[in-house]
Design an enzyme around this catalytic site. Structure first.
Site, PDB file in Angstrom:
ATOM      1  N   ASP A 119       0.837  -1.196   0.000  1.00 30.48           N
ATOM      2  CA  ASP A 119       0.000   0.000   0.000  1.00 30.48           C
ATOM      3  C   ASP A 119       0.878   1.253   0.000  1.00 30.48           C
ATOM      4  OD1 ASP A 119      -1.371   2.162   2.005  1.00 30.48           O
ATOM      5  OD2 ASP A 119      -2.855   1.184   0.720  1.00 30.48           O
ATOM      6  N   GLY A 120       0.634   2.144  -0.972  1.00 30.24           N
ATOM      7  CA  GLY A 120       1.462   3.330  -1.116  1.00 30.24           C
ATOM      8  C   GLY A 120       1.392   4.260   0.077  1.00 30.24           C
ATOM      9  N   ASP A 137       0.143   8.287  -8.573  1.00 24.94           N
ATOM     10  CA  ASP A 137      -0.788   7.959  -9.667  1.00 24.94           C
ATOM     11  C   ASP A 137      -1.407   6.600  -9.379  1.00 24.94           C
ATOM     12  OD1 ASP A 137      -2.199   8.109 -12.049  1.00 24.94           O
ATOM     13  OD2 ASP A 137      -0.532   7.348 -13.267  1.00 24.94           O
TER      14      ASP A 137
END
Length: 256
Positions: A119-120, A137
């Site tokens: 997970d970013g 993005d």
């Protein structure tokens, strides 16, 4: 839940879809290192803002974090054209990485390029590494960004930027609420943020700056865009023109 992957091709361009008609990435097969989609080109406009274009510089950005891999367009461009950059990609879906390897010429991981599956937002919150350029993005199949469009996330991104740091974020899919997204970014970055005028696809790319202040007169932006085009083929002159025409540069100067 796994991410559904569809691949299509038309007129020499290969497209990535997440189980819908939304285009999540594209690559011109004969020019794999070029940025095919307008919003991806604009996400690289940080190269107009920070120094690193002159023949004896080439320094910025040293460390790059990409949140969301998609068709690996930004990854390929940076890997090919910015050899000084160390690239960290965070992608939540292993199937996207597999598709990028199979269909979109994802570079091999090496000393300057690595991929983290996860997970970013969690990655940014938990890691202490600082980056010159963080590009966000990340979307699901319904073009929703979720936690990647929250004030705590943008604040965490700012905390991970160096004194030359910039964030660029694709606000696609939030046309109705893009101003709310921009307000969150402005709050996180103490008003040092700007949203570029919407490009043809409807995407809005926003930038947030940390550290050293930025002042780029329109003439200098044009000159730097010309240098960038000559060096990499990336043409941001139309972006500079739209910034000027939209009244986004008070006094003819971009200030961040």
């Amino acid at each position: 839940m796994s991410t559904p992957i569809d691949i299509s091709e038309e007129a020499g361009v290969r497209y990535l879809h997440f189980g819908s008609e939304w285009v999540q990435g594209a690559m011109r097969i004969r020019k794999p290192n070029a940025l095919e989609l307008a919003y991806t080109r604009e996400m690289m406009a940080g190269l107009l803002l920070r120094d690193g274009l002159s023949e004896d510089a080439g320094e910025w950005p040293r460390r790059v974090l990409l949140i969301g891999l998609g068709a690996a367009s930004l990854t390929r461009f940076i890997h090919h054209h910015l050899p000084q950059s160390r690239i960290q990609v965070v992608e939540i879906a292993p199937s996207v990485v597999a598709a990028a390897r199979q269909f979109f010429r994802l570079p091999q991981e090496d000393a300057r390029f690595s991929i983290h599956i996860g997970d970013g937002a969690q990655y940014v919150l938990e890691k202490n590494t600082r980056y010159d350029y963080i590009l966000v993005d990340g979307f699901d199949r319904n073009a929703r960004a979720g936690v990647l469009d929250t004030l705590p996330f943008y604040q965490a991104v700012r905390a991970r930027l160096t004194d030359q740091g910039l964030m660029s974020v694709n606000l696609f899919g939030r046309s109705r609420g893009y101003k709310a997204s921009l307000e969150r970014i402005l709050t996180a970055f103490d008003d040092r943020a700007i949203a570029f005028p919407s490009c043809d696809s409807g995407n809005v790319v926003a930038f947030g700056a940390a550290g050293d202040s930025l002042r780029r007169p329109i003439a200098e932006l044009r000159e730097r865009a010309s240098l960038l085009k000559a060096a990499t083929g990336l043409d941001l002159l139309p972006t500079v023109t739209r910034l000027e025409q939209a009244g986004s540069l008070p006094g003819g100067t971009l200030v961040l």
